[in-house]
Write a protein that holds these residues in place. Sequence first.
Motif, PDB file in Angstrom:
ATOM      1  N   PRO A  33       0.805  -1.223   0.000  1.00 12.85           N
ATOM      2  CA  PRO A  33       0.000   0.000   0.000  1.00 12.85           C
ATOM      3  C   PRO A  33       0.840   1.276   0.000  1.00 12.85           C
ATOM      4  CG  PRO A  33      -0.807  -1.525   1.662  1.00 12.85           C
ATOM      5  CD  PRO A  33       0.455  -2.103   1.110  1.00 12.85           C
ATOM      6  N   ALA A  34       2.007   1.221   0.618  1.00  9.62           N
ATOM      7  CA  ALA A  34       2.866   2.409   0.642  1.00  9.62           C
ATOM      8  C   ALA A  34       3.333   2.775  -0.772  1.00  9.62           C
ATOM      9  CB  ALA A  34       4.069   2.170   1.545  1.00  9.62           C
ATOM     10  N   LEU A  35       3.600   1.788  -1.600  1.00 11.67           N
ATOM     11  CA  LEU A  35       4.020   2.046  -2.979  1.00 11.67           C
ATOM     12  C   LEU A  35       2.876   2.665  -3.773  1.00 11.67           C
ATOM     13  CD1 LEU A  35       6.107   1.798  -5.253  1.00 11.67           C
ATOM     14  CD2 LEU A  35       5.204  -0.496  -5.685  1.00 11.67           C
ATOM     15  N   CYS A  36       1.686   2.148  -3.611  1.00 14.48           N
ATOM     16  CA  CYS A  36       0.515   2.704  -4.304  1.00 14.48           C
ATOM     17  C   CYS A  36       0.260   4.141  -3.851  1.00 14.48           C
ATOM     18  CB  CYS A  36      -0.711   1.837  -4.046  1.00 14.48           C
ATOM     19  SG  CYS A  36      -0.593   0.195  -4.749  1.00 14.48           S
ATOM     20  N   GLY A  37       0.377   4.401  -2.561  1.00 21.48           N
ATOM     21  CA  GLY A  37       0.186   5.744  -2.049  1.00 21.48           C
ATOM     22  C   GLY A  37       1.241   6.707  -2.571  1.00 21.48           C
ATOM     23  N   PHE A  38       2.477   6.249  -2.655  1.00 21.76           N
ATOM     24  CA  PHE A  38       3.559   7.080  -3.168  1.00 21.76           C
ATOM     25  C   PHE A  38       3.329   7.432  -4.626  1.00 21.76           C
ATOM     26  CE2 PHE A  38       7.644   7.273  -5.424  1.00 21.76           C
ATOM     27  CZ  PHE A  38       8.149   8.437  -4.864  1.00 21.76           C
ATOM     28  N   LEU A  39       2.943   6.461  -5.435  1.00 23.51           N
ATOM     29  CA  LEU A  39       2.694   6.725  -6.853  1.00 23.51           C
ATOM     30  C   LEU A  39       1.508   7.659  -7.052  1.00 23.51           C
ATOM     31  CD1 LEU A  39       3.357   3.185  -8.374  1.00 23.51           C
ATOM     32  CD2 LEU A  39       4.832   5.206  -8.433  1.00 23.51           C
ATOM     33  N   LEU A  40       0.483   7.511  -6.229  1.00 18.06           N
ATOM     34  CA  LEU A  40      -0.664   8.403  -6.301  1.00 18.06           C
ATOM     35  C   LEU A  40      -0.263   9.831  -5.911  1.00 18.06           C
ATOM     36  CD1 LEU A  40      -3.723   8.560  -6.777  1.00 18.06           C
ATOM     37  CD2 LEU A  40      -4.020   8.147  -4.347  1.00 18.06           C
ATOM     38  N   LEU A  41       0.534   9.978  -4.879  1.00 18.79           N
ATOM     39  CA  LEU A  41       1.004  11.294  -4.460  1.00 18.79           C
ATOM     40  C   LEU A  41       1.890  11.924  -5.536  1.00 18.79           C
ATOM     41  CD1 LEU A  41       1.189  13.403  -2.166  1.00 18.79           C
ATOM     42  CD2 LEU A  41       3.206  12.167  -1.374  1.00 18.79           C
ATOM     43  N   LEU A  42       2.735  11.130  -6.161  1.00 23.63           N
ATOM     44  CA  LEU A  42       3.601  11.614  -7.222  1.00 23.63           C
ATOM     45  C   LEU A  42       2.783  12.122  -8.406  1.00 23.63           C
ATOM     46  CD1 LEU A  42       6.649  11.805  -7.803  1.00 23.63           C
ATOM     47  CD2 LEU A  42       6.456   9.623  -8.975  1.00 23.63           C
ATOM     48  N   ALA A  43       1.766  11.372  -8.805  1.00 24.38           N
ATOM     49  CA  ALA A  43       0.901  11.799  -9.907  1.00 24.38           C
ATOM     50  C   ALA A  43       0.156  13.082  -9.545  1.00 24.38           C
ATOM     51  CB  ALA A  43      -0.078  10.689 -10.257  1.00 24.38           C
ATOM     52  N   LEU A  44      -0.288  13.196  -8.302  1.00 28.68           N
ATOM     53  CA  LEU A  44      -0.988  14.392  -7.856  1.00 28.68           C
ATOM     54  C   LEU A  44      -0.063  15.611  -7.886  1.00 28.68           C
ATOM     55  CD1 LEU A  44      -3.602  15.572  -6.566  1.00 28.68           C
ATOM     56  CD2 LEU A  44      -2.539  15.100  -4.373  1.00 28.68           C
ATOM     57  N   LEU A  45       1.178  15.447  -7.445  1.00 26.72           N
ATOM     58  CA  LEU A  45       2.127  16.559  -7.454  1.00 26.72           C
ATOM     59  C   LEU A  45       2.448  17.018  -8.875  1.00 26.72           C
ATOM     60  CD1 LEU A  45       4.599  15.601  -4.599  1.00 26.72           C
ATOM     61  CD2 LEU A  45       2.983  17.481  -4.655  1.00 26.72           C
ATOM     62  N   PHE A  46       2.619  16.073  -9.793  1.00 26.02           N
ATOM     63  CA  PHE A  46       2.876  16.445 -11.184  1.00 26.02           C
ATOM     64  C   PHE A  46       1.685  17.180 -11.775  1.00 26.02           C
ATOM     65  CE2 PHE A  46       6.344  13.233 -11.406  1.00 26.02           C
ATOM     66  CZ  PHE A  46       7.328  14.094 -11.870  1.00 26.02           C
ATOM     67  N   THR A  47       0.481  16.749 -11.457  1.00 29.88           N
ATOM     68  CA  THR A  47      -0.725  17.407 -11.964  1.00 29.88           C
ATOM     69  C   THR A  47      -0.837  18.826 -11.437  1.00 29.88           C
ATOM     70  OG1 THR A  47      -1.829  15.257 -12.068  1.00 29.88           O
ATOM     71  CG2 THR A  47      -3.231  17.201 -12.136  1.00 29.88           C
ATOM     72  N   VAL A  48      -0.609  19.003 -10.139  1.00 27.50           N
ATOM     73  CA  VAL A  48      -0.694  20.339  -9.545  1.00 27.50           C
ATOM     74  C   VAL A  48       0.400  21.241 -10.100  1.00 27.50           C
ATOM     75  CG1 VAL A  48      -0.436  21.616  -7.378  1.00 27.50           C
ATOM     76  CG2 VAL A  48      -1.875  19.594  -7.462  1.00 27.50           C
ATOM     77  N   SER A  49       1.609  20.735 -10.241  1.00 28.50           N
ATOM     78  CA  SER A  49       2.694  21.576 -10.749  1.00 28.50           C
ATOM     79  C   SER A  49       2.457  21.964 -12.204  1.00 28.50           C
ATOM     80  CB  SER A  49       4.043  20.880 -10.596  1.00 28.50           C
ATOM     81  OG  SER A  49       4.113  19.748 -11.426  1.00 28.50           O
ATOM     82  N   TYR A  50       1.867  21.079 -13.003  1.00 29.42           N
ATOM     83  CA  TYR A  50       1.544  21.409 -14.386  1.00 29.42           C
ATOM     84  C   TYR A  50       0.472  22.490 -14.439  1.00 29.42           C
ATOM     85  CZ  TYR A  50       0.157  20.969 -19.241  1.00 29.42           C
ATOM     86  OH  TYR A  50      -0.140  21.233 -20.558  1.00 29.42           O
TER      87      TYR A  50
END
Length: 80
Positions: free
Chosen positions: A22-39
């Motif tokens: 679950p930690a890996l899934c949460g990390f990937l979700l957070l990473l995608a969210l950060l890229f979306t917000v920064s874009y």
Amino acid sequence: MADIPLSPRSTSAARRRLPPPPALCGFLLLLALLFTVSYAVGSAAGPVAPGMHGTGRTGDSGGNGGGMDDMPGMSQGSGG
């Protein structure tokens, strides 16, 4: 040596795939969210320099190619 046959229990356990932690899934979700917000923030802010143009401009035949002519105080001769 003779090959020892594996029991059915050990082969079915080897075929089972473990789900990702679950930690890996949460990390990937957070990473995608950060890229979306920064874009989104970068798109809202616009270009970083006054003379920048997007790549969507086509057919621009105005002589401003963005070379050494755009840099004041720089000469193209051999300094020396």
